[in-house]
Design a protein around this motif. Structure first.
Motif, PDB file in Angstrom:
ATOM      1  N   LEU A  91       0.736  -1.208  -0.034  1.00 56.69           N
ATOM      2  CA  LEU A  91      -0.146   0.084  -0.038  1.00 56.69           C
ATOM      3  C   LEU A  91       0.796   1.223   0.087  1.00 56.69           C
ATOM      4  O   LEU A  91       2.064   1.165   0.444  1.00 56.69           O
ATOM      5  N   ALA A  92       0.190   2.321  -0.496  1.00 60.74           N
ATOM      6  CA  ALA A  92       0.998   3.489  -0.786  1.00 60.74           C
ATOM      7  C   ALA A  92       0.225   4.758  -0.522  1.00 60.74           C
ATOM      8  O   ALA A  92      -1.386   4.552  -0.403  1.00 60.74           O
ATOM      9  N   ALA A  93       0.580   5.832  -0.018  1.00 61.52           N
ATOM     10  CA  ALA A  93      -0.228   6.991   0.033  1.00 61.52           C
ATOM     11  C   ALA A  93      -1.270   7.292  -1.044  1.00 61.52           C
ATOM     12  O   ALA A  93      -0.628   7.112  -2.281  1.00 61.52           O
ATOM     13  N   GLY A  94      -2.652   7.670  -1.028  1.00 61.21           N
ATOM     14  CA  GLY A  94      -3.261   7.854  -2.075  1.00 61.21           C
ATOM     15  C   GLY A  94      -4.334   6.441  -2.250  1.00 61.21           C
ATOM     16  O   GLY A  94      -5.214   6.798  -2.842  1.00 61.21           O
ATOM     17  N   ASP A  95      -3.998   5.583  -1.691  1.00 65.15           N
ATOM     18  CA  ASP A  95      -4.689   4.282  -1.755  1.00 65.15           C
ATOM     19  C   ASP A  95      -6.085   4.520  -1.106  1.00 65.15           C
ATOM     20  O   ASP A  95      -6.224   4.557   0.094  1.00 65.15           O
ATOM     21  N   LEU A  96      -7.042   3.720  -1.552  1.00 58.53           N
ATOM     22  CA  LEU A  96      -8.394   3.671  -0.945  1.00 58.53           C
ATOM     23  C   LEU A  96      -8.769   2.232  -0.796  1.00 58.53           C
ATOM     24  O   LEU A  96      -8.787   1.478  -1.948  1.00 58.53           O
ATOM     25  N   ILE A  97      -8.980   1.930   0.305  1.00 59.32           N
ATOM     26  CA  ILE A  97      -9.274   0.260   0.641  1.00 59.32           C
ATOM     27  C   ILE A  97     -10.091   0.076   1.718  1.00 59.32           C
ATOM     28  O   ILE A  97     -10.728   1.221   2.187  1.00 59.32           O
ATOM     29  N   LEU A 177     -10.661  -0.598  -2.811  1.00 60.59           N
ATOM     30  CA  LEU A 177     -11.994  -0.280  -3.237  1.00 60.59           C
ATOM     31  C   LEU A 177     -11.842   0.426  -4.602  1.00 60.59           C
ATOM     32  O   LEU A 177     -10.841   0.982  -4.970  1.00 60.59           O
ATOM     33  N   GLU A 178     -12.817   0.559  -5.266  1.00 61.03           N
ATOM     34  CA  GLU A 178     -13.157   1.174  -6.772  1.00 61.03           C
ATOM     35  C   GLU A 178     -12.860   2.651  -6.497  1.00 61.03           C
ATOM     36  O   GLU A 178     -13.152   3.203  -5.366  1.00 61.03           O
ATOM     37  N   THR A 179     -12.104   3.177  -7.562  1.00 63.66           N
ATOM     38  CA  THR A 179     -11.823   4.580  -7.514  1.00 63.66           C
ATOM     39  C   THR A 179     -12.678   5.332  -8.352  1.00 63.66           C
ATOM     40  O   THR A 179     -12.382   6.596  -8.772  1.00 63.66           O
ATOM     41  N   ARG A 180     -13.735   4.726  -8.868  1.00 63.22           N
ATOM     42  CA  ARG A 180     -14.792   5.734  -9.684  1.00 63.22           C
ATOM     43  C   ARG A 180     -15.913   4.963  -9.232  1.00 63.22           C
ATOM     44  O   ARG A 180     -16.174   3.861  -8.940  1.00 63.22           O
ATOM     45  N   ALA A 181     -17.086   5.633  -9.782  1.00 60.85           N
ATOM     46  CA  ALA A 181     -18.490   5.021  -9.627  1.00 60.85           C
ATOM     47  C   ALA A 181     -18.705   3.816 -10.424  1.00 60.85           C
ATOM     48  O   ALA A 181     -18.402   3.930 -11.771  1.00 60.85           O
ATOM     49  N   VAL A 237     -15.118  10.261  -1.888  1.00 59.22           N
ATOM     50  CA  VAL A 237     -15.378  10.502  -3.316  1.00 59.22           C
ATOM     51  C   VAL A 237     -14.166  10.935  -4.322  1.00 59.22           C
ATOM     52  O   VAL A 237     -13.158  11.114  -3.824  1.00 59.22           O
ATOM     53  N   GLN A 238     -14.683  10.833  -5.603  1.00 63.42           N
ATOM     54  CA  GLN A 238     -13.671  11.416  -6.578  1.00 63.42           C
ATOM     55  C   GLN A 238     -14.674  12.559  -7.128  1.00 63.42           C
ATOM     56  O   GLN A 238     -15.982  12.513  -7.199  1.00 63.42           O
ATOM     57  N   TYR A 239     -14.224  13.733  -7.363  1.00 59.95           N
ATOM     58  CA  TYR A 239     -14.990  14.831  -8.160  1.00 59.95           C
ATOM     59  C   TYR A 239     -14.213  15.777  -8.713  1.00 59.95           C
ATOM     60  O   TYR A 239     -13.065  15.911  -8.832  1.00 59.95           O
ATOM     61  N   THR A 240     -15.087  16.216  -9.599  1.00 60.48           N
ATOM     62  CA  THR A 240     -14.149  17.597 -10.649  1.00 60.48           C
ATOM     63  C   THR A 240     -15.404  18.637 -10.560  1.00 60.48           C
ATOM     64  O   THR A 240     -16.561  18.387 -10.653  1.00 60.48           O
ATOM     65  N   GLY A 241     -14.858  20.086 -10.367  1.00 57.53           N
ATOM     66  CA  GLY A 241     -15.744  21.161 -10.334  1.00 57.53           C
ATOM     67  C   GLY A 241     -15.197  22.048 -11.400  1.00 57.53           C
ATOM     68  O   GLY A 241     -14.165  22.265 -11.531  1.00 57.53           O
ATOM     69  N   VAL A 242     -16.121  22.686 -12.021  1.00 56.22           N
ATOM     70  CA  VAL A 242     -15.878  23.723 -13.120  1.00 56.22           C
ATOM     71  C   VAL A 242     -16.702  24.849 -12.699  1.00 56.22           C
ATOM     72  O   VAL A 242     -17.830  24.870 -12.187  1.00 56.22           O
ATOM     73  N   LYS A 243     -16.442  26.173 -13.211  1.00 56.77           N
ATOM     74  CA  LYS A 243     -17.072  27.344 -13.080  1.00 56.77           C
ATOM     75  C   LYS A 243     -18.060  27.330 -14.504  1.00 56.77           C
ATOM     76  O   LYS A 243     -17.666  27.340 -15.454  1.00 56.77           O
ATOM     77  N   TRP A 244     -19.353  27.916 -14.161  1.00 58.19           N
ATOM     78  CA  TRP A 244     -20.261  28.011 -15.079  1.00 58.19           C
ATOM     79  C   TRP A 244     -20.036  29.288 -15.956  1.00 58.19           C
ATOM     80  O   TRP A 244     -20.229  29.253 -17.228  1.00 58.19           O
ATOM     81  N   SER A 245     -19.446  30.397 -15.461  1.00 59.89           N
ATOM     82  CA  SER A 245     -19.044  31.454 -16.014  1.00 59.89           C
ATOM     83  C   SER A 245     -18.016  31.254 -17.344  1.00 59.89           C
ATOM     84  O   SER A 245     -18.219  31.951 -18.092  1.00 59.89           O
ATOM     85  N   ASP A 246     -16.903  30.090 -16.961  1.00 61.26           N
ATOM     86  CA  ASP A 246     -16.090  30.150 -18.223  1.00 61.26           C
ATOM     87  C   ASP A 246     -15.835  28.519 -18.593  1.00 61.26           C
ATOM     88  O   ASP A 246     -14.960  28.489 -19.509  1.00 61.26           O
ATOM     89  N   GLY A 257      -4.807  12.892  -8.341  1.00 64.78           N
ATOM     90  CA  GLY A 257      -4.285  11.445  -8.524  1.00 64.78           C
ATOM     91  C   GLY A 257      -4.915  10.319  -7.046  1.00 64.78           C
ATOM     92  O   GLY A 257      -4.311   9.434  -6.999  1.00 64.78           O
ATOM     93  N   GLN A 258      -5.677  10.934  -6.422  1.00 66.38           N
ATOM     94  CA  GLN A 258      -6.336  10.159  -5.329  1.00 66.38           C
ATOM     95  C   GLN A 258      -7.594  10.612  -4.954  1.00 66.38           C
ATOM     96  O   GLN A 258      -8.046  12.051  -5.203  1.00 66.38           O
ATOM     97  N   PRO A 259      -8.420   9.847  -4.404  1.00 65.11           N
ATOM     98  CA  PRO A 259      -9.831  10.464  -3.875  1.00 65.11           C
ATOM     99  C   PRO A 259      -9.806  11.444  -2.680  1.00 65.11           C
ATOM    100  O   PRO A 259      -8.626  11.503  -2.068  1.00 65.11           O
ATOM    101  N   ALA A 260     -10.849  11.662  -2.270  1.00 66.98           N
ATOM    102  CA  ALA A 260     -10.790  12.793  -0.829  1.00 66.98           C
ATOM    103  C   ALA A 260     -12.101  12.247  -0.268  1.00 66.98           C
ATOM    104  O   ALA A 260     -12.747  11.342  -0.640  1.00 66.98           O
ATOM    105  N   ALA A 261     -12.095  12.740   0.908  1.00 68.03           N
ATOM    106  CA  ALA A 261     -13.149  12.514   2.008  1.00 68.03           C
ATOM    107  C   ALA A 261     -13.516  13.668   2.669  1.00 68.03           C
ATOM    108  O   ALA A 261     -12.792  14.726   3.285  1.00 68.03           O
TER     109      ALA A 261
END
Length: 325
Positions: A91-97, A177-181, A237-246, A257-261
């Motif tokens: 195991l290494a930093a960034g892994d989700l188990i 664990l899966e790193t995508r839905a 979760v994994q997530y991406t956020g964008v601005k509606w403005s641009d 490169g890793q999930p978040a909580a």
């Protein structure tokens, strides 16, 4: 992060200190143990066994993992003893188990928190993220050890501050664990942004044009069948956020490169709606107007911005119930 009193310690609180004095700035340090190529491996903490960690008597295995801690335990530095070695990948930093843990007061030997009480289902297991920023205690316990290993970690009270007592953590990793839905695909919703997924699951969001909506809009892109996220839970979760403005990406776990909580009550209201009531395995598209986002917060990059997120829900952990008294 301000640590709570010892009687109310949680994984998140303990984790604030696990890298202290071991690896500055979260940068990898070379351990003395070479990998198969003969070069030193990259371990953030590389805690070694010591008298304190060796004295911890670990019983059972995940999810019924427990330990006996002799009162008065006080190591001089963070120590780790592997009480059982697994046969999975290192195991290494960034892994989700998935896995199991228990936290004890080293001064009294008292159990403070265990994953059997925070598991969202009858498996008794919880997601474990080896994140050096939020959950560094699991980096210290499980990194550079094979999946399936059980670790006994002894953390000195000095790491918490003057006059504090030591903490013991026992942890065992079980499965990756899966790193995508991975839920069932759902039809696109007319008028909502469209989403295209890369081979690894990372989303690209295309905006529909026109005026930004003034209310939160939600759409399920995938529907999972795992545990349901409840208010106050911690969602992985994994997530991406964008601005509606641009249309520019302002934040993305995929880019790191890793999930978040996140605790559901620790995010903006619109993101909270994208988590609570949804099941693990789901992928949620959410459009968040300023009133449910960062509003007119001065100095924020996202001041008065409408935000669009694609959120993959990978796991969930219930909030620990505070001890009586």
């Amino acid at each position: 992060m301000r640590l709570r009193p010892l009687a109310a310690l949680s994984v998140a609180a303990v984790s604030a200190l696990a890298l202290a004095g071991c690896a500055g700035g979260g940068a990898p340090t070379e351990s003395a143990t070479p990998d198969a190529s003969g070069t030193p491996s990259q371990c953030l903490v590389d805690a070694q066994p010591g008298e304190s960690s060796d004295s911890i008597e670990v019983s059972g295995s995940a999810p019924e993992l427990t330990a006996t801690v002799t009162p008065g335990l006080e190591p001089a530095e963070i120590e780790r003893t592997l009480t059982a070695e697994g046969n999975g990948p290192d195991l290494a930093a960034g892994d989700l188990i998935s896995g199991s843990y228990a936290i004890y007061d080293g001064a009294t030997g008292e159990l403070l928190e265990q994953s059997q009480d925070t598991s969202p289902d009858d498996s008794g297991l919880v997601p474990i993220l080896l994140d050096p920023q939020q959950y560094s205690v699991f980096v210290a316990a499980l990194e550079c050890a094979p999946l399936g290993s059980t670790a006994a970690l002894a953390i000195p009270g000095s790491a918490f501050g003057e006059g504090r007592t030591s903490v013991v953590v026992v942890a065992e990793g079980v499965d990756e664990l899966e790193t995508r839905a991975t839920g069932t695909d759902q039809p696109a919703v007319d008028g909502m942004p469209t989403v295209e997924l890369a081979d690894d699951g990372a989303p690209t969001i295309t905006l529909p044009g026109g005026d930004a909506p003034t209310e939160v809009q939600l759409a399920d892109l995938k529907t999972g069948d795992g545990a349901t996220v409840e208010s106050g839970d911690t969602a992985f979760v994994q997530y991406t956020g964008v601005k509606w403005s641009d249309g520019t990406v302002f934040d993305s776990s995929w880019d790191r490169g890793q999930p978040a909580a996140f605790p559901t009550t620790g995010v903006v209201a619109g993101f909270q709606q994208a988590l609570e009531g949804h099941q693990v395995g789901s992928q949620v598209l959410v459009v968040i107007p300023p009133a449910a986002g960062y509003g007119a917060e001065e100095g924020s990059e996202l001041q008065n911005e409408t935000l669009v997120f694609v959120v993959d829900i990978l796991g969930v952990q219930r909030t620990p119930v505070p001890a009586a008294g």
